[in-house]
Design an enzyme around this catalytic site. Sequence first.
Site, PDB file in Angstrom:
ATOM      1  N   ASN A 134      -1.631  -0.310   7.402  1.00  0.00           N
ATOM      2  CA  ASN A 134      -1.116  -1.652   7.679  1.00  0.00           C
ATOM      3  C   ASN A 134      -0.330  -2.254   6.526  1.00  0.00           C
ATOM      4  O   ASN A 134      -0.167  -3.468   6.430  1.00  0.00           O
ATOM      5  CB  ASN A 134      -2.234  -2.576   8.194  1.00  0.00           C
ATOM      6  CG  ASN A 134      -3.320  -2.808   7.180  1.00  0.00           C
ATOM      7  OD1 ASN A 134      -3.194  -2.392   6.021  1.00  0.00           O
ATOM      8  ND2 ASN A 134      -4.384  -3.490   7.580  1.00  0.00           N
ATOM      9  N   LYS A 189       0.836  -1.205   0.000  1.00  0.00           N
ATOM     10  CA  LYS A 189       0.000   0.000   0.000  1.00  0.00           C
ATOM     11  C   LYS A 189       0.875   1.260   0.000  1.00  0.00           C
ATOM     12  O   LYS A 189       2.100   1.189   0.208  1.00  0.00           O
ATOM     13  CB  LYS A 189      -0.915  -0.030   1.228  1.00  0.00           C
ATOM     14  CG  LYS A 189      -1.865  -1.246   1.250  1.00  0.00           C
ATOM     15  CD  LYS A 189      -2.768  -1.229   2.487  1.00  0.00           C
ATOM     16  CE  LYS A 189      -3.633  -2.485   2.563  1.00  0.00           C
ATOM     17  NZ  LYS A 189      -4.556  -2.446   3.729  1.00  0.00           N
ATOM     18  N   TYR A 235     -12.041  -3.062  -2.950  1.00  0.00           N
ATOM     19  CA  TYR A 235     -12.567  -3.096  -1.578  1.00  0.00           C
ATOM     20  C   TYR A 235     -14.097  -3.152  -1.554  1.00  0.00           C
ATOM     21  O   TYR A 235     -14.713  -2.804  -0.549  1.00  0.00           O
ATOM     22  CB  TYR A 235     -12.052  -1.897  -0.790  1.00  0.00           C
ATOM     23  CG  TYR A 235     -10.627  -2.067  -0.292  1.00  0.00           C
ATOM     24  CD1 TYR A 235     -10.255  -3.180   0.472  1.00  0.00           C
ATOM     25  CD2 TYR A 235      -9.649  -1.113  -0.571  1.00  0.00           C
ATOM     26  CE1 TYR A 235      -8.958  -3.339   0.935  1.00  0.00           C
ATOM     27  CE2 TYR A 235      -8.338  -1.261  -0.105  1.00  0.00           C
ATOM     28  CZ  TYR A 235      -8.008  -2.388   0.653  1.00  0.00           C
ATOM     29  OH  TYR A 235      -6.713  -2.543   1.120  1.00  0.00           O
ATOM     30  N   HIS A 240      -1.722  -5.512   1.393  1.00  0.00           N
ATOM     31  CA  HIS A 240      -2.954  -6.293   1.221  1.00  0.00           C
ATOM     32  C   HIS A 240      -2.589  -7.694   0.769  1.00  0.00           C
ATOM     33  O   HIS A 240      -1.660  -7.879  -0.013  1.00  0.00           O
ATOM     34  CB  HIS A 240      -3.841  -5.642   0.148  1.00  0.00           C
ATOM     35  CG  HIS A 240      -4.942  -6.554  -0.292  1.00  0.00           C
ATOM     36  ND1 HIS A 240      -6.138  -6.654   0.387  1.00  0.00           N
ATOM     37  CD2 HIS A 240      -5.012  -7.459  -1.309  1.00  0.00           C
ATOM     38  CE1 HIS A 240      -6.899  -7.567  -0.214  1.00  0.00           C
ATOM     39  NE2 HIS A 240      -6.248  -8.071  -1.239  1.00  0.00           N
ATOM     40  N   GLU A 242      -9.245 -11.055  -7.443  1.00  0.00           N
ATOM     41  CA  GLU A 242      -8.332  -9.913  -7.326  1.00  0.00           C
ATOM     42  C   GLU A 242      -7.241  -9.955  -8.396  1.00  0.00           C
ATOM     43  O   GLU A 242      -6.883  -8.919  -8.962  1.00  0.00           O
ATOM     44  CB  GLU A 242      -7.739  -9.861  -5.912  1.00  0.00           C
ATOM     45  CG  GLU A 242      -8.809  -9.486  -4.880  1.00  0.00           C
ATOM     46  CD  GLU A 242      -8.355  -9.559  -3.430  1.00  0.00           C
ATOM     47  OE1 GLU A 242      -9.141  -9.164  -2.555  1.00  0.00           O
ATOM     48  OE2 GLU A 242      -7.226 -10.015  -3.167  1.00  0.00           O
TER      49      GLU A 242
HETATM   50  P1  DAT Z   1      -7.179  -7.412   5.734  1.00  0.00           P
HETATM   51  O1  DAT Z   1      -6.442  -6.300   5.014  1.00  0.00           O
HETATM   52  O2  DAT Z   1      -6.362  -7.954   6.883  1.00  0.00           O
HETATM   53  O3  DAT Z   1      -7.673  -8.481   4.809  1.00  0.00           O
HETATM   54  P2  DAT Z   1      -9.950  -6.506   5.904  1.00  0.00           P
HETATM   55  O4  DAT Z   1     -10.153  -7.152   4.581  1.00  0.00           O
HETATM   56  O5  DAT Z   1     -10.880  -6.854   6.995  1.00  0.00           O
HETATM   57  O6  DAT Z   1      -8.447  -6.743   6.436  1.00  0.00           O
HETATM   58  O7  DAT Z   1     -10.020  -4.916   5.726  1.00  0.00           O
HETATM   59  C1  DAT Z   1      -9.420  -4.289   4.616  1.00  0.00           C
HETATM   60  C2  DAT Z   1      -8.684  -3.084   5.085  1.00  0.00           C
HETATM   61  O8  DAT Z   1      -9.608  -2.134   5.631  1.00  0.00           O
HETATM   62  C3  DAT Z   1      -7.680  -3.347   6.194  1.00  0.00           C
HETATM   63  O9  DAT Z   1      -6.424  -3.761   5.696  1.00  0.00           O
HETATM   64  C4  DAT Z   1      -7.608  -2.027   6.891  1.00  0.00           C
HETATM   65  C5  DAT Z   1      -9.019  -1.469   6.742  1.00  0.00           C
HETATM   66  N1  DAT Z   1      -9.831  -1.764   7.934  1.00  0.00           N
HETATM   67  C6  DAT Z   1     -10.368  -2.946   8.289  1.00  0.00           C
HETATM   68  N2  DAT Z   1     -11.055  -2.864   9.434  1.00  0.00           N
HETATM   69  C7  DAT Z   1     -10.949  -1.574   9.819  1.00  0.00           C
HETATM   70  C8  DAT Z   1     -11.435  -0.819  10.926  1.00  0.00           C
HETATM   71  N3  DAT Z   1     -12.186  -1.393  11.884  1.00  0.00           N
HETATM   72  N4  DAT Z   1     -11.109   0.494  10.993  1.00  0.00           N
HETATM   73  C9  DAT Z   1     -10.373   1.083  10.053  1.00  0.00           C
HETATM   74  N5  DAT Z   1      -9.885   0.442   8.967  1.00  0.00           N
HETATM   75  C10 DAT Z   1     -10.154  -0.871   8.859  1.00  0.00           C
HETATM   76 MG    MG Z   2      -9.131  -8.420   3.329  1.00  0.00          MG
END
Ligand code: DAT
Ligand code: MG
Length: 149
Positions: free
Chosen positions: A112, A9, A49, A115, A126
Amino acid sequence: MERTFLAIKPDGVQRGLVGEIIRRFETKGFTLVGLKFQQVSRELAEQHYGVHRERPFFPTLVEFITSGPVVAMVWEGDGVIASARKIIGATNPLSSEPGTIRGDFGINIGRNLIHGSDAPQTAQNEIALWFKDEELVAWQPHSKLWLNE
Ligand code: DAT
Ligand code: MG
């Protein structure tokens, strides 16, 4: 052979962690089959997303992923989807284990670093969203015989 989609990212790019992050998948033994450096459009970000569209953090997530260039990649290997998720670590870097990418380099869920596809169907979708077939390279790494029994 199993494939997954990974993307460094904008925070990972801006913090100079591209080499460090790629190194972890290379030295693990997975095979890079697709790589591009790109500015993500809003349309691509919203599609990528899409599953989070109704979540409160969706607008800032899209804003963030389009805020600077990303490194989009496809990696190949047995078990690469689940293994890459382990190498990446838990979504919130404050809970990610040390030794994982997020655990070693992050402190905030909205920054973070990387991805990774979470399941075979997601990986397939994807990869198709981010890469054309002809952008993926099938090749034989010479280390293959030394990585597999
Ligand atoms: P991951 O990236 O571990 O697959 P995810 O698919 O649940 O996690 O979410 C996608 C992204 O969205 C994640 O990398 C960071 C953001 N995100 C997820 N949950 C969040 C939250 N509660 N608050 C803020 N950003 C969040
Ligand atoms: Mg995810």
